[in-house]
Design a protein around this motif. Structure first.
Motif, mmCIF file in Angstrom:
data_model
loop_
_atom_site.group_PDB
_atom_site.id
_atom_site.type_symbol
_atom_site.label_atom_id
_atom_site.label_comp_id
_atom_site.label_asym_id
_atom_site.label_seq_id
_atom_site.Cartn_x
_atom_site.Cartn_y
_atom_site.Cartn_z
ATOM 1 N N ASN A 18 0.809 -1.226 0.000
ATOM 2 C CA ASN A 18 0.000 0.000 0.000
ATOM 3 C C ASN A 18 0.842 1.276 0.000
ATOM 4 N N ASP A 20 1.469 4.567 -1.178
ATOM 5 C CA ASP A 20 0.593 5.471 -1.926
ATOM 6 C C ASP A 20 1.388 6.596 -2.597
ATOM 7 N N THR A 21 0.695 7.309 -3.480
ATOM 8 C CA THR A 21 1.357 8.337 -4.277
ATOM 9 C C THR A 21 1.873 9.488 -3.421
ATOM 10 N N ASP A 22 1.280 9.722 -2.263
ATOM 11 C CA ASP A 22 1.768 10.773 -1.376
ATOM 12 C C ASP A 22 3.059 10.342 -0.691
ATOM 13 N N GLN A 23 3.282 9.049 -0.537
ATOM 14 C CA GLN A 23 4.555 8.558 -0.013
ATOM 15 C C GLN A 23 5.613 8.567 -1.120
ATOM 16 N N ASN A 76 -0.462 -3.474 -4.024
ATOM 17 C CA ASN A 76 -1.197 -2.213 -4.164
ATOM 18 C C ASN A 76 -0.272 -1.006 -4.274
ATOM 19 N N CYS A 79 -1.178 3.304 -4.800
ATOM 20 C CA CYS A 79 -2.558 3.632 -4.421
ATOM 21 C C CYS A 79 -2.625 5.096 -3.990
ATOM 22 N N GLY A 80 -3.810 5.582 -3.716
ATOM 23 C CA GLY A 80 -3.971 6.965 -3.285
ATOM 24 C C GLY A 80 -4.489 7.835 -4.403
ATOM 25 N N SER A 81 -3.937 9.022 -4.516
ATOM 26 C CA SER A 81 -4.426 9.970 -5.519
ATOM 27 C C SER A 81 -3.965 9.576 -6.922
ATOM 28 N N SER A 82 -4.528 10.243 -7.895
ATOM 29 C CA SER A 82 -4.259 9.896 -9.292
ATOM 30 C C SER A 82 -3.083 10.672 -9.876
ATOM 31 N N ALA A 104 -2.232 -0.050 -8.013
ATOM 32 C CA ALA A 104 -3.481 0.703 -8.096
ATOM 33 C C ALA A 104 -3.755 0.970 -9.576
#
Length: 139
Positions: A18, A20-23, A76, A79-82, A104
């Motif tokens: 998981n 995510d795009t912010d990470q 995953n 994941c997160g924002s596009s 994602a």
């Protein structure tokens, strides 16, 4: 965008699910208007402490992986924002492929649009690459 041909490199192991795009690229660095320059912000909050000094135990700060072209991660990924910025950061840092059990959907699509090869492998194969280390070849 150049066609992907073949790469053989030590794979950078990021055994996290998981991600995510912010990470991948934190939101405070999304002010650039071009697609380049994001590599220095890749995994910024994991790579650096509050004093902006490298965390010695984070994989991208290990000299063994400085020129790695392949990132290996958990389920995953992306994941997160596009935001496409996440893909741009990976490319700008020097990665040309990411191997994970799953991605994602939007991130997966953004990879193809920008020239980053996302490779889905089952968890057993990903674990073998993560824990055996050494060079990986993608053709």
């Amino acid at each position: 965008m150049d066609a992907f041909t073949k790469v053989k490199t030590v794979a950078t192991p990021l055994d996290k699910a998981n991600v995510d795009t912010d990470q991948i690229v934190p939101k405070q660095f999304l002010k650039l208007v071009q697609r380049s320059g994001f590599g220095k912000f890749l995994f910024y909050n994991w790579r650096y402490n509050e004093e902006k000094k490298p965390h010695p135990d984070f994989v991208l700060n290990d000299a063994k992986y400085v020129n790695s072209k392949i990132l290996i991660s958990g389920e995953n990924f992306g994941c997160g924002s596009s935001r496409e910025h996440a893909v741009w950061a990976l490319l700008d840092y020097g990665f040309c492929a990411v191997i994970a059990p799953s991605f994602a959907d939007i991130f997966y699509s953004n990879c193809f649009k920008n020239g980053l090869l996302p490779i889905r492998l089952n968890r057993g194969m990903v674990d073998a690459i993560l824990f055996e280390g050494g060079d990986v070849e993608v053709d």
